[in-house]
Design an enzyme around this catalytic site. Structure first.
Site, PDB file in Angstrom:
ATOM      1  N   TYR A 193      -1.609  -0.485  10.231  1.00  0.00           N
ATOM      2  CA  TYR A 193      -1.813  -0.969   8.859  1.00  0.00           C
ATOM      3  C   TYR A 193      -0.631  -0.518   7.991  1.00  0.00           C
ATOM      4  O   TYR A 193      -0.056  -1.318   7.243  1.00  0.00           O
ATOM      5  CB  TYR A 193      -3.126  -0.407   8.311  1.00  0.00           C
ATOM      6  CG  TYR A 193      -3.365  -0.656   6.840  1.00  0.00           C
ATOM      7  CD1 TYR A 193      -3.896  -1.860   6.388  1.00  0.00           C
ATOM      8  CD2 TYR A 193      -3.060   0.326   5.887  1.00  0.00           C
ATOM      9  CE1 TYR A 193      -4.116  -2.086   5.043  1.00  0.00           C
ATOM     10  CE2 TYR A 193      -3.270   0.109   4.538  1.00  0.00           C
ATOM     11  CZ  TYR A 193      -3.804  -1.094   4.117  1.00  0.00           C
ATOM     12  OH  TYR A 193      -4.017  -1.316   2.774  1.00  0.00           O
ATOM     13  N   SER A 237       0.855  -1.190   0.000  1.00  0.00           N
ATOM     14  CA  SER A 237       0.000   0.000   0.000  1.00  0.00           C
ATOM     15  C   SER A 237       0.885   1.232   0.000  1.00  0.00           C
ATOM     16  O   SER A 237       1.980   1.224   0.581  1.00  0.00           O
ATOM     17  CB  SER A 237      -0.887   0.028   1.245  1.00  0.00           C
ATOM     18  OG  SER A 237      -1.551   1.267   1.353  1.00  0.00           O
TER      19      SER A 237
HETATM   20  P1  NAP Z   1     -11.507  -5.928  -0.070  1.00  0.00           P
HETATM   21  O1  NAP Z   1     -12.368  -5.396  -1.164  1.00  0.00           O
HETATM   22  O2  NAP Z   1     -11.927  -5.712   1.347  1.00  0.00           O
HETATM   23  O3  NAP Z   1     -11.241  -7.485  -0.341  1.00  0.00           O
HETATM   24  C1  NAP Z   1     -10.444  -8.199   0.554  1.00  0.00           C
HETATM   25  C2  NAP Z   1     -10.287  -9.621   0.082  1.00  0.00           C
HETATM   26  O4  NAP Z   1      -9.399 -10.296   0.958  1.00  0.00           O
HETATM   27  C3  NAP Z   1     -11.576 -10.413   0.066  1.00  0.00           C
HETATM   28  O5  NAP Z   1     -11.519 -11.327  -0.988  1.00  0.00           O
HETATM   29  C4  NAP Z   1     -11.521 -11.143   1.416  1.00  0.00           C
HETATM   30  O6  NAP Z   1     -12.272 -12.357   1.424  1.00  0.00           O
HETATM   31  C5  NAP Z   1     -10.038 -11.442   1.502  1.00  0.00           C
HETATM   32  N1  NAP Z   1      -9.540 -11.687   2.844  1.00  0.00           N
HETATM   33  C6  NAP Z   1      -9.570 -10.859   3.907  1.00  0.00           C
HETATM   34  N2  NAP Z   1      -8.982 -11.443   4.964  1.00  0.00           N
HETATM   35  C7  NAP Z   1      -8.573 -12.658   4.550  1.00  0.00           C
HETATM   36  C8  NAP Z   1      -7.899 -13.729   5.168  1.00  0.00           C
HETATM   37  N3  NAP Z   1      -7.516 -13.690   6.457  1.00  0.00           N
HETATM   38  N4  NAP Z   1      -7.629 -14.841   4.443  1.00  0.00           N
HETATM   39  C9  NAP Z   1      -8.000 -14.915   3.146  1.00  0.00           C
HETATM   40  N5  NAP Z   1      -8.640 -13.942   2.502  1.00  0.00           N
HETATM   41  C10 NAP Z   1      -8.929 -12.822   3.204  1.00  0.00           C
HETATM   42  O7  NAP Z   1     -10.035  -5.297  -0.150  1.00  0.00           O
HETATM   43  P2  NAP Z   1      -9.261  -4.564  -1.374  1.00  0.00           P
HETATM   44  O8  NAP Z   1      -9.508  -3.110  -1.252  1.00  0.00           O
HETATM   45  O9  NAP Z   1      -9.515  -5.254  -2.639  1.00  0.00           O
HETATM   46  O10 NAP Z   1      -7.750  -4.796  -0.895  1.00  0.00           O
HETATM   47  C11 NAP Z   1      -6.942  -5.828  -1.427  1.00  0.00           C
HETATM   48  C12 NAP Z   1      -5.511  -5.572  -1.007  1.00  0.00           C
HETATM   49  O11 NAP Z   1      -5.099  -4.286  -1.474  1.00  0.00           O
HETATM   50  C13 NAP Z   1      -5.299  -5.557   0.511  1.00  0.00           C
HETATM   51  O12 NAP Z   1      -4.056  -6.133   0.820  1.00  0.00           O
HETATM   52  C14 NAP Z   1      -5.270  -4.071   0.841  1.00  0.00           C
HETATM   53  O13 NAP Z   1      -4.554  -3.788   2.015  1.00  0.00           O
HETATM   54  C15 NAP Z   1      -4.575  -3.535  -0.400  1.00  0.00           C
HETATM   55  N6  NAP Z   1      -4.812  -2.110  -0.633  1.00  0.00           N
HETATM   56  C16 NAP Z   1      -6.079  -1.657  -0.863  1.00  0.00           C
HETATM   57  C17 NAP Z   1      -6.264  -0.296  -1.076  1.00  0.00           C
HETATM   58  C18 NAP Z   1      -7.626   0.297  -1.332  1.00  0.00           C
HETATM   59  O14 NAP Z   1      -7.751   1.541  -1.284  1.00  0.00           O
HETATM   60  N7  NAP Z   1      -8.655  -0.498  -1.621  1.00  0.00           N
HETATM   61  C19 NAP Z   1      -5.167   0.582  -1.035  1.00  0.00           C
HETATM   62  C20 NAP Z   1      -3.901   0.061  -0.797  1.00  0.00           C
HETATM   63  C21 NAP Z   1      -3.725  -1.291  -0.600  1.00  0.00           C
HETATM   64  P3  NAP Z   1     -13.742 -12.420   2.122  1.00  0.00           P
HETATM   65  O15 NAP Z   1     -14.619 -11.457   1.380  1.00  0.00           O
HETATM   66  O16 NAP Z   1     -14.171 -13.843   1.945  1.00  0.00           O
HETATM   67  O17 NAP Z   1     -13.537 -12.018   3.541  1.00  0.00           O
END
Ligand code: NAP
Length: 247
Positions: free
Chosen positions: A156, A142
């Protein structure tokens, strides 16, 4: 044939990565923690489009689950050549002094121990000295890793800074094993993760802080991940690629 494991592939950035890789010809094994319906929707979409995809319920913080994820990928799709360690969580926004200890532990467990367990397992399969054919690992970090997220979730940000360190160190450790390791550092991307941290409007309220003037789309992160996994990135390892609209 590329066979790639994508953790947290049921929603958000992970789901966009699954679709993008499938379109590029990868067979994809996605994992999720609880939302089986969302996971199956992504699988159906890929299969309907002519791709190969499987879904496994696997908590990335469990060594047992991670083993099952890689075993299923091997049995159902073939020798694993790629890993996208994407699964991650935030916690409700608050200064560190007000964060519950359980929230600190969960974020570090999912965002750091999870990728370590998955990368460890991937390297065991891919390493040339262990009989593997090499491969490529992309860790989803991130922009928070270098911004620090003060007043929101410094734990985080710290977990993601550690992910960057894993990419740098592991890339050097396994370069001779024909395994490349890189990270992608997204900025503010329009997914459901912000609702979980108590800021469902974040993609709108944070726009003033983003030089490009808008939040990113999951597909824009998926493009960077796909490039890092591809042969076009054959000389790229140990890189942290920022996909953050200038943040
Ligand atoms: P999201 O929409 O909340 O999706 C999270 C995903 O991770 C879901 O598929 C969830 O599955 C899964 N997950 C959560 N905890 C888990 C665990 N313990 N074991 C296995 N699967 C798990 O999140 P996102 O925004 O796409 O983020 C994805 C990645 O990008 C993360 O690492 C996040 O930190 C990073 N990121 C996101 C942003 C942003 O602004 N969105 C910015 C920087 C970095 P379930 O639905 O089944 O729980």
């Amino acid at each position: 044939m590329s066979v790639t494991v994508v953790t947290g592939g049921s929603r958000g950035i992970g789901a966009a990565v699954v679709r993008r890789l499938a379109a590029a010809g990868h067979a994809v094994c996605l994992s999720y923690r609880q939302d089986v319906d969302a996971a199956e929707r992504v699988v159906r979409e890929v299969v309907d489009a002519g791709g190969r995809c499987a879904a496994v319920r696997a908590d990335v913080t469990s060594e047992h689950d991670v083993e099952g994820l890689f075993r299923t990928a091997r049995e159902e799709l073939g020798v694993v050549t790629g890993l996208v360690a994407n699964a991650g969580v935030t916690s409700p926004m608050a200064p560190l002094a007000d964060q519950p200890v359980a929230a600190l532990r969960e974020v570090v467990d999912v965002n750091l121990v999870g990728p370590l367990l998955c990368a460890r397992r991937a390297v065991q399969s891919m390493s040339a000295s262990r009989g593997g054919g090499g491969g490529s690992i992309v860790l989803v970090s991130s922009a928070a890793a270098t911004l620090g997220s003060p007043g929101e979730y410094v734990h985080y940000a710290a977990s993601k800074a550690a992910v960057d360190a894993v990419a740098i160190g592991l890339a050097k450790e396994v370069a001779a094993e024909r395994v490349r390791v890189n990270a992608v550092a997204p900025g503010i991307i329009d997914t459901e993760i912000h609702a979980a941290s108590g800021a469902p409007d974040r993609v709108r309220t944070a726009v003033g802080r983003i030089p490009l003037g808008r939040a990113g789309r999951a597909e824009e992160v998926a493009g960077a991940v796909a490039w890092l996994l591809s042969e076009d990135a054959s000389y790229t390892t140990g890189a942290v690629l920022r996909v953050a609209g200038g943040m």
